[in-house]
Design an enzyme around this catalytic site. Structure first.
Site, PDB file in Angstrom:
ATOM      1  CE  LYS A   1       8.017 -12.685 -13.714  1.00 21.77           C
ATOM      2  NZ  LYS A   1       8.685 -12.188 -14.884  1.00 21.77           N
TER       3      LYS A   1
ATOM      4  CG  PHE B   1      -2.108   5.750  13.698  1.00 23.91           C
ATOM      5  CD1 PHE B   1      -1.387   5.517  14.855  1.00 23.91           C
ATOM      6  CD2 PHE B   1      -1.988   6.983  13.073  1.00 23.91           C
ATOM      7  CE1 PHE B   1      -0.564   6.498  15.392  1.00 23.91           C
ATOM      8  CE2 PHE B   1      -1.166   7.971  13.599  1.00 23.91           C
ATOM      9  CZ  PHE B   1      -0.450   7.733  14.761  1.00 23.91           C
TER      10      PHE B   1
ATOM     11  CE  LYS C   1     -10.735   0.678  12.082  1.00 24.17           C
ATOM     12  NZ  LYS C   1     -10.277   1.256  10.840  1.00 24.17           N
TER      13      LYS C   1
ATOM     14  CG  ASN D   1      -0.191  -0.098   2.510  1.00 25.16           C
ATOM     15  OD1 ASN D   1       0.529   0.824   2.863  1.00 25.16           O
ATOM     16  ND2 ASN D   1      -0.314  -1.222   3.210  1.00 25.16           N
TER      17      ASN D   1
HETATM   18  O1  C5P Z   1      -8.721  -2.114  10.793  1.00 27.33           O
HETATM   19  P1  C5P Z   1      -7.725  -1.105  10.371  1.00 27.33           P
HETATM   20  O2  C5P Z   1      -6.674  -1.658   9.460  1.00 27.33           O
HETATM   21  O3  C5P Z   1      -8.288   0.166   9.816  1.00 27.33           O
HETATM   22  O4  C5P Z   1      -7.024  -0.675  11.738  1.00 27.33           O
HETATM   23  C1  C5P Z   1      -5.978   0.190  11.777  1.00 27.33           C
HETATM   24  C2  C5P Z   1      -5.160  -0.016  12.998  1.00 27.33           C
HETATM   25  O5  C5P Z   1      -4.940  -1.400  13.222  1.00 27.33           O
HETATM   26  C3  C5P Z   1      -3.773   0.564  12.848  1.00 27.33           C
HETATM   27  O6  C5P Z   1      -3.329   0.946  14.127  1.00 27.33           O
HETATM   28  C4  C5P Z   1      -2.975  -0.591  12.295  1.00 27.33           C
HETATM   29  O7  C5P Z   1      -1.603  -0.454  12.564  1.00 27.33           O
HETATM   30  C5  C5P Z   1      -3.586  -1.754  13.034  1.00 27.33           C
HETATM   31  N1  C5P Z   1      -3.579  -3.019  12.288  1.00 27.33           N
HETATM   32  C6  C5P Z   1      -2.769  -4.046  12.720  1.00 27.33           C
HETATM   33  N2  C5P Z   1      -2.786  -5.250  12.065  1.00 27.33           N
HETATM   34  C7  C5P Z   1      -3.609  -5.446  11.017  1.00 27.33           C
HETATM   35  C8  C5P Z   1      -4.444  -4.398  10.574  1.00 27.33           C
HETATM   36  C9  C5P Z   1      -4.398  -3.201  11.222  1.00 27.33           C
HETATM   37  O8  C5P Z   1      -2.002  -3.853  13.668  1.00 27.33           O
HETATM   38  N3  C5P Z   1      -3.619  -6.607  10.410  1.00 27.33           N
END
Ligand code: C5P
Length: 410
Positions: free
Chosen positions: A293, A331, A345, A215
């Site tokens: 690959k 976050f 969240k 991403n």
């Molecule tokens: O659910 P979402 O991805 O929006 O949540 C964001 C928060 O969850 C961020 O703090 C991100 O670092 C954490 N996160 C995580 N592991 C994941 C997905 C998100 O620690 N697999």
């Protein structure tokens, strides 16, 4: 931070001069004061009236009269400033600066000053790449001039390449970094003896040995938090996906690629006092990455990507009864219903605070230098104004320190 700083903005004559209007507006929003000098050529591109209206001060040019010269001569203009910012710095202005010419008010102030000078070059790509401009750039750098940009992209003249004026946000970030870091207000060993773990950057989930799912996260926000916390004496561990960033001084960076590696690295470092989960972790990974690959066989067959869910690092750590950090901060990168989603969240993931930000493409947050965030806690929602990521970091760490001072967590 820029509040109270005095910027002498020297506007050169280039098409990018119009961006100075936005720059002045944003500087004033940050409570910096801006005084403007225009070159004669600059007036072909923006009017003194626009610049005076936005800066809230008269605009200085070569037409300054005797009163000006007695009350506020060129020496005084540069003496009154904390920094001289040249934007756009044209090839002509750079050449004059490099050779110490002082043929007008702008160049005279630049020669007469003992204050830091920063330039934001902007010109046609061929002019920028010309040996003479590059030579002048080297001279200016060795004279101690700070340079921000230029950026690469489409140019007003129809060409493509380096030569675009740095964006106002980038210039502001560079000025903040030069003029006083957000750490100025945050000093002392307030976090001595504390360990702060931060996840940052994207994860890369392999599809095969050469391809991956990732991403647009740059890691800048997480690294900025690490820089502030390390400066306050914390032991800082940044578990980081692939980024182009240098480790902040005093912080330890553990590089990882996938979400599973990130979780393992985080668990290996537990227990810590504060966990800040700023990484943009990929929600899914491929169900089974190919060891070779994946080949295009020419038959038109398109392989399907089967995905499987990644572990949620934040939720796993926040709900870990044995090793939960005293304060867990998540976050939330959202493109709609930012605050509502962040509140949900907070509950779902079991963290103490959520820093929510709008990452719609129009905000430029992903990869950019600024952020507009909302701090969601069980006490409510704080809407913070748009600010540099370094300022968001300083404010967040300040909040963490206050929490510590109040003994809310140990
Ligand atoms: O659910 P979402 O991805 O929006 O949540 C964001 C928060 O969850 C961020 O703090 C991100 O670092 C954490 N996160 C995580 N592991 C994941 C997905 C998100 O620690 N697999």
């Amino acid at each position: 931070m820029l509040a109270g700083k005095r910027i002498l903005l020297i506007v050169g004559g280039g098409i990018a001069a119009y961006k100075c209007l936005e720059l002045i507006r944003r500087l004033r929003e940050r409570e910096a004061s801006v005084r403007v000098i225009m070159t004669a050529a600059a007036k072909q591109f923006v009017t003194p009236l626009s610049l005076a209206s936005l800066s809230g001060d008269k605009v200085y040019d070569d037409m300054f009269d005797l009163t000006d010269e007695t009350e506020i001569g060129h020496i005084q203009l540069s003496r009154d400033a904390d920094i001289l910012m040249v934007a756009p710095a044209t090839a002509d202005l750079m050449a004059k600066m490099a050779t110490g010419q002082c043929s007008d008010l702008a160049t005279t102030c630049l020669l007469a000053t003992d204050k830091p000078v920063m330039i934001a070059p902007a010109m046609n790509v061929r002019m920028w790449e010309h040996a003479a401009t590059q030579r002048n750039l080297e001279i200016l750098r060795s004279d101690g001039v700070h340079v921000v940009g230029p950026n690469e992209g489409d140019m007003a003249c129809g060409e493509y390449g380096p030569g675009r004026l740095a964006e106002p946000a980038e210039i502001i970030e560079a000025l903040s970094a030069r003029l006083g870091s957000p750490l100025d207000d945050l000093e002392g060993p307030r976090l001595a003896g504390k360990t702060i773990l931060i996840t940052a950057g994207p994860t890369q989930e392999p599809i095969d040995p050469v391809r991956y799912i990732a991403n647009r996260s740059s890691g800048k926000q997480g690294y900025a938090i690490g820089a502030v916390a390390a400066n306050l004496g914390a032991r800082v561990i940044i578990v980081s996906g692939p980024t182009r960033l240098d480790p902040p001084p005093g912080a330890e960076v553990i590089p990882v690629e996938t979400a599973e590696e990130m979780l393992k690295a985080v668990q290996d470092e537990m227990p810590v006092d504060v966990g800040i989960f700023a990484a943009a972790v990929s929600d899914w990974r491929t169900a089974g990455a190919s060891e070779q690959k994946i080949k295009k066989d020419g038959s038109g067959h398109v392989p399907a990507l089967e995905l499987t869910e990644n572990p949620d690092i934040l939720a796993t750590i926040a709900k870990d009864k044995k090793n939960r950090p005293g304060l867990v901060i998540g976050f939330a990168a959202e493109t709609e219903n930012v605050v509502e989603n962040a509140k949900a969240k907070l509950e779902r993931k079991g963290c103490d605070w959520v820093v929510a930000n709008d990452v719609s493409p129009s905000t430029g947050v992903m990869g950019g230098d600024e952020n507009t965030v909302h701090l969601v806690t069980s006490d409510g929602v704080e809407n913070w104004p748009q600010m540099a990521k370094s300022d968001v970091a300083a404010r967040l760490v300040d909040r963490i320190c206050n929490e510590l001072d109040e003994g809310v967590w140990t």
